[in-house]
Design an enzyme around this catalytic site. Structure first.
Site, mmCIF file in Angstrom:
data_model
loop_
_atom_site.group_PDB
_atom_site.id
_atom_site.type_symbol
_atom_site.label_atom_id
_atom_site.label_comp_id
_atom_site.label_asym_id
_atom_site.label_seq_id
_atom_site.Cartn_x
_atom_site.Cartn_y
_atom_site.Cartn_z
ATOM 1 N N SER A 1 0.819 -1.398 0.033
ATOM 2 C CA SER A 1 -0.140 -0.005 0.127
ATOM 3 C C SER A 1 0.850 1.234 0.129
ATOM 4 O O SER A 1 2.254 1.159 0.315
ATOM 5 C CB SER A 1 -0.783 0.252 1.119
ATOM 6 O OG SER A 1 -1.427 1.310 1.461
ATOM 7 N N TYR B 1 -2.557 -1.262 10.262
ATOM 8 C CA TYR B 1 -2.298 -1.698 8.882
ATOM 9 C C TYR B 1 -1.022 -0.962 8.246
ATOM 10 O O TYR B 1 -0.249 -1.548 7.514
ATOM 11 C CB TYR B 1 -3.352 -0.887 8.271
ATOM 12 C CG TYR B 1 -3.508 -1.083 6.858
ATOM 13 C CD1 TYR B 1 -4.335 -1.920 6.192
ATOM 14 C CD2 TYR B 1 -3.029 0.149 6.013
ATOM 15 C CE1 TYR B 1 -4.775 -1.869 4.723
ATOM 16 C CE2 TYR B 1 -3.492 -0.059 4.593
ATOM 17 C CZ TYR B 1 -4.011 -1.073 4.091
ATOM 18 O OH TYR B 1 -4.270 -1.127 2.740
HETATM 19 P P1 NAD Z 1 -11.469 -6.190 -0.227
HETATM 20 O O1 NAD Z 1 -12.032 -5.735 1.195
HETATM 21 O O2 NAD Z 1 -12.413 -5.610 -1.451
HETATM 22 O O3 NAD Z 1 -11.124 -7.637 -0.551
HETATM 23 C C1 NAD Z 1 -10.362 -8.133 0.396
HETATM 24 C C2 NAD Z 1 -10.362 -9.543 -0.118
HETATM 25 O O4 NAD Z 1 -9.514 -10.296 1.128
HETATM 26 C C3 NAD Z 1 -11.787 -10.176 -0.065
HETATM 27 O O5 NAD Z 1 -11.603 -11.046 -1.254
HETATM 28 C C4 NAD Z 1 -11.929 -10.899 1.436
HETATM 29 O O6 NAD Z 1 -12.790 -12.017 1.288
HETATM 30 C C5 NAD Z 1 -10.507 -11.675 1.466
HETATM 31 N N1 NAD Z 1 -10.126 -11.862 2.987
HETATM 32 C C6 NAD Z 1 -10.332 -10.927 3.978
HETATM 33 N N2 NAD Z 1 -9.800 -11.379 5.140
HETATM 34 C C7 NAD Z 1 -9.434 -12.849 4.625
HETATM 35 C C8 NAD Z 1 -8.701 -13.797 5.541
HETATM 36 N N3 NAD Z 1 -8.748 -13.833 6.649
HETATM 37 N N4 NAD Z 1 -8.634 -14.900 4.795
HETATM 38 C C9 NAD Z 1 -8.879 -15.003 3.298
HETATM 39 N N5 NAD Z 1 -9.217 -13.855 2.831
HETATM 40 C C10 NAD Z 1 -9.484 -12.968 3.352
HETATM 41 O O7 NAD Z 1 -10.058 -5.370 -0.072
HETATM 42 P P2 NAD Z 1 -9.255 -4.488 -1.244
HETATM 43 O O8 NAD Z 1 -9.320 -3.023 -1.111
HETATM 44 O O9 NAD Z 1 -9.381 -5.029 -2.813
HETATM 45 O O10 NAD Z 1 -7.735 -4.868 -0.718
HETATM 46 C C11 NAD Z 1 -6.982 -5.772 -1.097
HETATM 47 C C12 NAD Z 1 -5.278 -5.295 -0.822
HETATM 48 O O11 NAD Z 1 -5.058 -4.285 -1.161
HETATM 49 C C13 NAD Z 1 -5.388 -5.546 0.939
HETATM 50 O O12 NAD Z 1 -4.092 -6.085 1.180
HETATM 51 C C14 NAD Z 1 -5.472 -3.832 0.933
HETATM 52 O O13 NAD Z 1 -4.712 -3.548 2.212
HETATM 53 C C15 NAD Z 1 -4.547 -3.401 -0.108
HETATM 54 N N6 NAD Z 1 -4.819 -2.028 -0.687
HETATM 55 C C16 NAD Z 1 -6.119 -1.587 -0.942
HETATM 56 C C17 NAD Z 1 -6.352 -0.156 -1.043
HETATM 57 C C18 NAD Z 1 -7.589 0.188 -1.524
HETATM 58 O O14 NAD Z 1 -7.587 1.509 -1.508
HETATM 59 N N7 NAD Z 1 -8.686 -0.397 -1.604
HETATM 60 C C19 NAD Z 1 -5.002 0.556 -1.108
HETATM 61 C C20 NAD Z 1 -3.925 0.189 -1.077
HETATM 62 C C21 NAD Z 1 -3.932 -1.047 -0.705
#
Ligand code: NAD
Length: 260
Positions: free
Chosen positions: A142, A155
């Site tokens: 991130s 986080y």
């Molecule tokens: P999201 O909530 O849309 O998706 C998260 C996914 O992880 C889902 O498929 C969920 O079922 C799965 N998940 C959660 N806990 C779990 C567990 N214990 N075991 C297995 N699967 C699990 O989130 P996102 O925004 O797509 O985030 C994905 C990644 O990107 C994360 O690591 C997040 O930190 C990172 N990220 C997101 C953003 C953003 O702005 N959305 C920015 C930077 C980084």
């Protein structure tokens, strides 16, 4: 380009992980998708991706908050497709609170899913990748792996940890045909961020669009969300021969967030 390769994407039933799974399957890889969701919806997602891309797709509902859950995911992938060539460590959760009020069990949960699962997945796939002389590990960190924000202690600590782990694995695998890189997205409008938009809208009496604009303007100079498709394209590039000499890096795709 990835025909004959097998990719495991953690947390790929929604958001960024799903975008990356679609992109890798679109490039020809067989994929294992993982995450939580209703059984019928998960089967529809699995079958839809297999049909759309003409590749093998397996689903694992393994909970990655424990080492045993990560082991079950990797064992399941090897049982389904015989190997893991590409591991995308993407699953992540968030909790927002000042340090002094941060519930210890939420700290443990964020560190388990966002950091420890990256370690466990990596340690389980490396020997097979080394035997075959090729592998790609892509960690979805991130902008918070590079800079901090208030109220996101677990986080930010986890994501900085992922960037550090990426460097170590990049060094330990240098010259083996394996690369390990981190992608550092800025704001992406996924369910994880939608919750933060909703919370801001409720707290300040804003419309959803106003809250999204306020969230972006505080951090992301481009004023637009990064998309899962754009991150998927970066992941495909990291799997290409053109990226064979990129390892141990942390690559921002953040609309200018970390340039400030
Ligand atoms: P999201 O909530 O849309 O998706 C998260 C996914 O992880 C889902 O498929 C969920 O079922 C799965 N998940 C959660 N806990 C779990 C567990 N214990 N075991 C297995 N699967 C699990 O989130 P996102 O925004 O797509 O985030 C994905 C990644 O990107 C994360 O690591 C997040 O930190 C990172 N990220 C997101 C953003 C953003 O702005 N959305 C920015 C930077 C980084």
């Amino acid at each position: 380009m990835l025909k004959g390769k097998v990719a495991v994407i953690t947390g790929s039933t929604s958001g960024i992980g799903l975008g990356i799974a679609r992109a890798l399957a679109g490039a020809g890889a067989d994929v294992v998708i993982n995450g939580f969701g209703d059984a019928a919806e998960m089967e529809a997602l699995r079958a839809g991706l297999a049909d759309a891309c003409g590749v093998g797709v397996a689903y694992s509902g393994a909970d990655l908050s424990t080492p045993a859950g990560v082991q079950a995911l990797i064992d399941g992938a090897e049982a389904a497709f015989g190997k893991v060539d590409v591991l995308v460590n993407n699953a992540g959760i968030q909790h927002v609170s000042p340090v002094e009020d941060f519930p210890p069990e939420r700290w443990d949960a964020v560190i388990a899913v966002n950091l420890s699962a990256v370690f466990h997945g990596t340690r389980l796939v490396l020997s097979g990748m080394k035997e075959r002389g090729w592998g790609r590990i892509i960690n979805v960190a991130s902008a918070h792996g590079l800079v901090a924000s208030r109220d996101k202690s677990a986080y930010v600590a986890a994501k900085h940890g992922v960037v550090g782990l990426t460097k170590v694995v990049g060094l330990e695998t240098a010259g083996t045909g394996i690369t390990c890189n981190a992608i550092c997205p800025g704001w992406v409008l996924t369910p994880l961020v939608q919750k933060q938009v909703d919370a801001l809208a409720a707290a300040k009496g804003l419309s959803e669009a106003e809250a999204a604009a306020e969230l972006l303007s505080a951090k992301q100079p481009s004023g637009a969300f990064v998309t899962p498709d754009q991150l998927g394209a970066l992941a495909v590039f990291l799997c290409s021969d053109a990226a064979a000499q990129m390892t141990g890096t942390a690559l921002p795709m953040d609309g200018g967030w970390t340039a400030q």
